[in-house]
Structure formats: C-alpha cells, structure tokens
Design a protein around this motif. Structure first.
Motif, PDB file in Angstrom:
ATOM      1  N   MET A  70       0.837  -1.199   0.000  1.00 15.98           N
ATOM      2  CA  MET A  70       0.000   0.000   0.000  1.00 15.98           C
ATOM      3  C   MET A  70       0.876   1.254   0.000  1.00 15.98           C
ATOM      4  N   ARG A  71       1.986   1.188   0.766  1.00 15.31           N
ATOM      5  CA  ARG A  71       2.953   2.292   0.770  1.00 15.31           C
ATOM      6  C   ARG A  71       4.347   1.701   0.897  1.00 15.31           C
ATOM      7  N   VAL A  72       5.241   2.191   0.045  1.00 13.46           N
ATOM      8  CA  VAL A  72       6.647   1.820   0.119  1.00 13.46           C
ATOM      9  C   VAL A  72       7.432   3.095   0.365  1.00 13.46           C
ATOM     10  N   ASP A  73       8.159   3.152   1.468  1.00 18.70           N
ATOM     11  CA  ASP A  73       9.039   4.282   1.746  1.00 18.70           C
ATOM     12  C   ASP A  73      10.393   3.951   1.141  1.00 18.70           C
ATOM     13  N   ALA A  74      10.697   4.578   0.000  1.00 13.09           N
ATOM     14  CA  ALA A  74      11.930   4.302  -0.739  1.00 13.09           C
ATOM     15  C   ALA A  74      13.004   5.289  -0.297  1.00 13.09           C
ATOM     16  N   LYS A  75      14.001   4.781   0.416  1.00 15.31           N
ATOM     17  CA  LYS A  75      15.097   5.607   0.928  1.00 15.31           C
ATOM     18  C   LYS A  75      16.247   5.572  -0.072  1.00 15.31           C
ATOM     19  N   ILE A  76      16.600   6.727  -0.599  1.00 19.05           N
ATOM     20  CA  ILE A  76      17.675   6.863  -1.572  1.00 19.05           C
ATOM     21  C   ILE A  76      18.961   7.178  -0.818  1.00 19.05           C
ATOM     22  N   PRO A  77      20.062   6.463  -1.121  1.00 18.37           N
ATOM     23  CA  PRO A  77      21.317   6.774  -0.424  1.00 18.37           C
ATOM     24  C   PRO A  77      21.801   8.189  -0.767  1.00 18.37           C
ATOM     25  N   GLY A  78      22.417   8.818   0.186  1.00 13.23           N
ATOM     26  CA  GLY A  78      22.952  10.162  -0.043  1.00 13.23           C
ATOM     27  C   GLY A  78      21.975  11.248   0.346  1.00 13.23           C
ATOM     28  N   ASN A  79      22.358  12.477  -0.020  1.00 10.52           N
ATOM     29  CA  ASN A  79      21.548  13.636   0.336  1.00 10.52           C
ATOM     30  C   ASN A  79      20.896  14.239  -0.896  1.00 10.52           C
ATOM     31  N   ASN A  80      19.657  14.575  -0.753  1.00 13.06           N
ATOM     32  CA  ASN A  80      18.892  15.237  -1.797  1.00 13.06           C
ATOM     33  C   ASN A  80      19.470  16.637  -2.001  1.00 13.06           C
ATOM     34  N   PRO A  81      19.836  17.015  -3.236  1.00 16.15           N
ATOM     35  CA  PRO A  81      20.438  18.336  -3.446  1.00 16.15           C
ATOM     36  C   PRO A  81      19.505  19.511  -3.162  1.00 16.15           C
ATOM     37  N   THR A  82      18.195  19.276  -3.108  1.00 18.45           N
ATOM     38  CA  THR A  82      17.262  20.376  -2.837  1.00 18.45           C
ATOM     39  C   THR A  82      16.806  20.410  -1.379  1.00 18.45           C
ATOM     40  N   ALA A  83      17.340  19.489  -0.555  1.00 21.55           N
ATOM     41  CA  ALA A  83      16.938  19.440   0.855  1.00 21.55           C
ATOM     42  C   ALA A  83      17.539  20.612   1.621  1.00 21.55           C
TER      43      ALA A  83
END
Length: 187
Positions: free
Chosen positions: A138-151
């Motif tokens: 129903m929900r998948v929390d997809a964690k991307i390695p590294g830091n988001n450049p817009t964070a």
C-alpha cells in the motif's frame, strides 16, 4: 402479487450483500495490505526491487533521502497499457512538486517495470511491478542513499544538551542507587 416473509427478505438481502462482497475484489482471496521501507541500492548489477500491486488498489512509493527529506520526482516512465500513474494529467490535475508516485495495475496479473527520475539524481530508480500477489504494498518508503540536493541544510548542534546527574550516571555505566533493572520482552 408476490408476498415475501420477513425471513425471505432477510435471505435476499444476505445473498445480495454476499454477491457485492465477492464482486468488490477481483481476486479469489484479497491480498494482505502492507507498508514497508526499502533502502535502495543504485549500484550497477543490483536487481531492481519489486513492488507488489493489486487491481482495485492504489500503491504509493514515497521517495526520501538518507536524512528523511523528500526527494522530488521529475519524470516517470511506465507501460500505460499495464499500469497507470495516478498523477497523470488525465486523472489528477495537481502538477506541483511531489515525492510520491502512486500506481495502479490495469489487469489482474500485470507485470512490468517503472523508471523514476528524481530531481538532481543522475541514476534512474527502477522498480519491478507485479500484480496479483498474496500481499499488496500500500505504501513503500523508498530511501535513496545520499543527500537530496534540494533538501534544506542539516542543523548542526554546537553543544550538548544539559544532563542531570541521574542521566549522566546511566551514560557512565553507574546508575544511581535505587535504580532497578527492567526486563523487556517482545522486541
């Protein structure tokens, strides 16, 4: 004129309710709904993760970086004969930034993949999509390695918070007198 007894009306209502319940799910056994977190590995040679779908259900993939910040979607590519992106302009006029991809299969046993381009990430994120399984994501929390450049930048703490004597004793391995050991189960 047909006259039904109250018992006959109740039987007809039960039969109609049972028929509608059977028609509500396209499967013999409804899949178990689950939510889960995926730590994605974008290295070459790694098989794409699988997202399990169910006809009649929407499944959402929520993208974030290692720090938990949303990682926005720039583009989505998928086979539109087998799957539908719920944010397509035809179905949803909301065109703002989003880190959520919502997909539904168009057949009972659809199989394919989806490619997602995230803002500022050179590598596309690919998932295998399959419908008709025993469980539905129903929900998948997809964690991307590294830091988001817009964070936003992380907040740095320049000093430690104040500690009272009891907490300091626990941290040093010397609990205060009168402290009791707790036995915890079920973890």
């Amino acid at each position: 004129e047909l006259q039904l007894t109250p018992e006959q009306w109740a039987t007809l209502k039960r039969l109609n309710e049972a028929r509608q319940r059977e028609a509500a799910t396209p499967y013999v056994t409804a899949p178990k709904p689950v939510t889960r977190t995926m730590m994605l590995n974008l290295d070459p040679g790694v098989s794409p993760p699988v997202v399990r779908l169910s006809r009649g259900q929407l499944s959402s993939i929520v993208f974030s970086d290692a720090g938990g910040h949303p990682w926005y979607i720039d583009a989505v590519s998928l086979n539109t004969k087998a799957f539908r992106n719920a944010r397509d302009k035809k179905e949803n006029e909301d065109s703002g930034d989003s880190n959520i991809l919502t997909i539904k299969p168009l057949a009972l046993a659809s199989y394919g993949n989806v490619t997602v381009n995230l803002r500022g990430l050179a590598t596309p994120v690919i998932f295998i999509l399959t419908a008709g399984q025993n469980e539905v994501d129903m929900r998948v929390d997809a964690k991307i390695p590294g830091n988001n450049p817009t964070a936003p930048p992380d907040v740095a703490i320049t000093g430690l918070p104040s500690l009272d004597e009891a907490l300091g004793g626990f941290l040093d391995g010397v609990p205060p007198s009168g402290a009791r050991r707790l036995h915890v189960t079920g973890l």
